[in-house]
Enzyme design. Structure first.
Site, short mmCIF file in Angstrom:
data_model
loop_
_atom_site.label_atom_id
_atom_site.label_comp_id
_atom_site.label_asym_id
_atom_site.label_seq_id
_atom_site.Cartn_x
_atom_site.Cartn_y
_atom_site.Cartn_z
N ASP A 114 -55.30 39.43 -27.44
CA ASP A 114 -54.52 38.99 -28.60
C ASP A 114 -53.04 39.29 -28.49
O ASP A 114 -52.35 39.50 -29.50
CB ASP A 114 -55.08 39.62 -29.88
CG ASP A 114 -56.29 38.87 -30.38
OD1 ASP A 114 -56.29 37.63 -30.31
OD2 ASP A 114 -57.24 39.53 -30.84
N ASP A 174 -60.34 31.96 -31.41
CA ASP A 174 -59.06 32.57 -31.78
C ASP A 174 -58.05 32.50 -30.64
O ASP A 174 -56.83 32.48 -30.87
CB ASP A 174 -59.25 34.04 -32.16
CG ASP A 174 -60.47 34.33 -33.00
OD1 ASP A 174 -61.51 33.70 -32.77
OD2 ASP A 174 -60.40 35.22 -33.86
#
Length: 410
Positions: A114, A174
């Site tokens: 991320d 994501d």
């Protein structure tokens, strides 16, 4: 397979052409965000680097995290957006402080997938607004780090490297958002090969991550050795074959961004397909339940974060579609979502110092259910700023940073 999408498109056209909707007072909502963020700053001790993540349901206290948390970039990103909205140096100073706290992420091996959320939302916005070379260096280094998680056999970036298995390469939906870090780096002094890596990830995801109706799986497992798709599963949705709301929002935002960065029409077409199934299934108030197939709807928690992400994405997507009617439908849908989020039901106000209530993080794990969550606030503020620029006929994303804001940008 085309029929449901046709039905969705017709519904969108009718939705977009409905009677004139209530107008959102954008400046009022921005002032509200300033007031709430000011209160949150007062709750963080001086010289502290504690980063707000969530306010659990029924409380008024923030849960704080350190820079390694996947959500760590959203708070400094909010501060940068507030600086952009107000021009007040106070917000710049705070944004610099919290962005600098994340600098170790660009100097260490990848501990998660991320880095886009962490570094691009913080240092990326910092460089966009100030031209600070240290922020640019942070972004470029982080892009190189993220690239180390790419598996050329699978064609995607590994998710959750801390849970890596010998024969299992997990990729979550994501990850589409983290590609923006790679695209930007490839065009701004980083390795040009990062561009191809990001395109490969998007193409592989487009091919393997979606059901026939264009709803997204949360996770696709690939064989580490052969790179072949094994199966689709969920961790944060209700079940493997259900449509997890925030996952679909990531898909809408992600493929819209990939079209912007590549100008490849296949990504624009796909962005509309994953959008249309989401809009077709939305409840009347425009805010999804945490999973579109959760068993106890309408008595299930909502997910304001999914609505905020989607609203921001739709404002951009509306600029790219060829059909004027569909462009208007997407923009109208985004404005209705923002109206709902700006209502008494969804604003935190005196309940806590976040912007929004009623987001759901990880329902199956029993965490962040019907809570205030920092990424909901980030994308809500981003959407407000995009809408304000759109109404003023300004670029919603700076020309020299990401894109120009006009249909002639195609």
């Amino acid at each position: 397979m085309k029929k449901p999408i046709l039905i969705a498109s017709l519904a969108l056209l009718a939705f977009g052409c409905s009677q004139k909707q209530e107008q959102l007072d954008i400046d009022k909502q921005l002032e509200y965000c300033v007031a709430q963020a000011t209160k949150t700053l007062d709750l963080i001790p001086d010289d502290s680097s504690m980063i707000p993540r969530n306010v659990p349901h029924g409380t008024a206290e923030w849960t704080f995290v350190i820079y390694k948390d996947w959500t760590s970039g959203f708070w400094p990103g909010i501060l940068w957006y507030l600086y952009e909205a107000t021009g007040d140096a106070k917000w710049k100073d705070e944004a610099v402080h919290f962005t600098n706290y994340l600098k170790p992420l660009s100097e260490m091996s990848a501990i998660n997938h991320d880095l886009g959320f962490q570094v691009f939302c913080s240092a990326g916005n910092g460089y966009r607004l100030t031209g600070n070379g240290e922020d640019k260096t942070m972004v470029l280094k982080s892009a190189d780090t993220l690239a180390t998680l790419y598996n050329p056999l699978a064609g995607t970036i590994l998710s959750w490297p801390e849970h890596k298995h010998d024969f299992q390469h997990n990729t979550i939906i994501d990850n589409m958002i983290n590609l923006e870090l790679l695209f930007w780096a490839s065009k701004n002094g980083g390795d040009p090969a990062l561009y191809d890596l990001a395109v490969n990830h998007a193409e592989t995801t487009m091919e393997n991550h979606f059901r026939e109706d264009f709803s997204a799986y949360h996770v696709i497992q690939y064989d580490t050795i052969t790179g072949q798709r094994v199966k689709g599963i969920t961790h944060q949705g209700f079940a493997d074959e259900t449509m997890w709301a925030r996952g679909q929002a990531w898909a809408i935002y992600g493929f819209t961004m990939v079209y912007r960065e590549t100008n490849d029409p296949k990504f624009l077409a796909f962005a509309q397909k994953v959008t249309d199934v989401y809009l077709e299934r939305l409840p009347e108030d425009m805010i999804p339940f945490w999973d579109f197939d959760a068993p106890n709807i309408p008595n299930e928690p909502k997910d304001a974060s999914a609505a905020a992400i989607t609203a921001s994405a739709l404002l951009e997507l509306s600029l790219y579609v060829d059909s004027a009617d569909k462009a208007e439908a997407y923009r109208s849908a985004a404005e209705k979502m923002l109206l709902a989020l700006s209502s008494e039901k969804y604003m935190s106000k005196d309940q806590n110092t976040a912007f929004l209530l009623h987001s759901t993080g990880h329902h199956p794990n029993g965490t962040e259910i019907d809570a205030s969550i920092i990424y909901a606030d980030y994308y809500y503020l981003e959407a407000l700023l995009r809408l304000k620029k759109l109404k003023s006929n300004e670029p919603i994303i700076d020309t020299d940073y990401k894109i120009v804001n006009a249909n002639n940008a195609k």
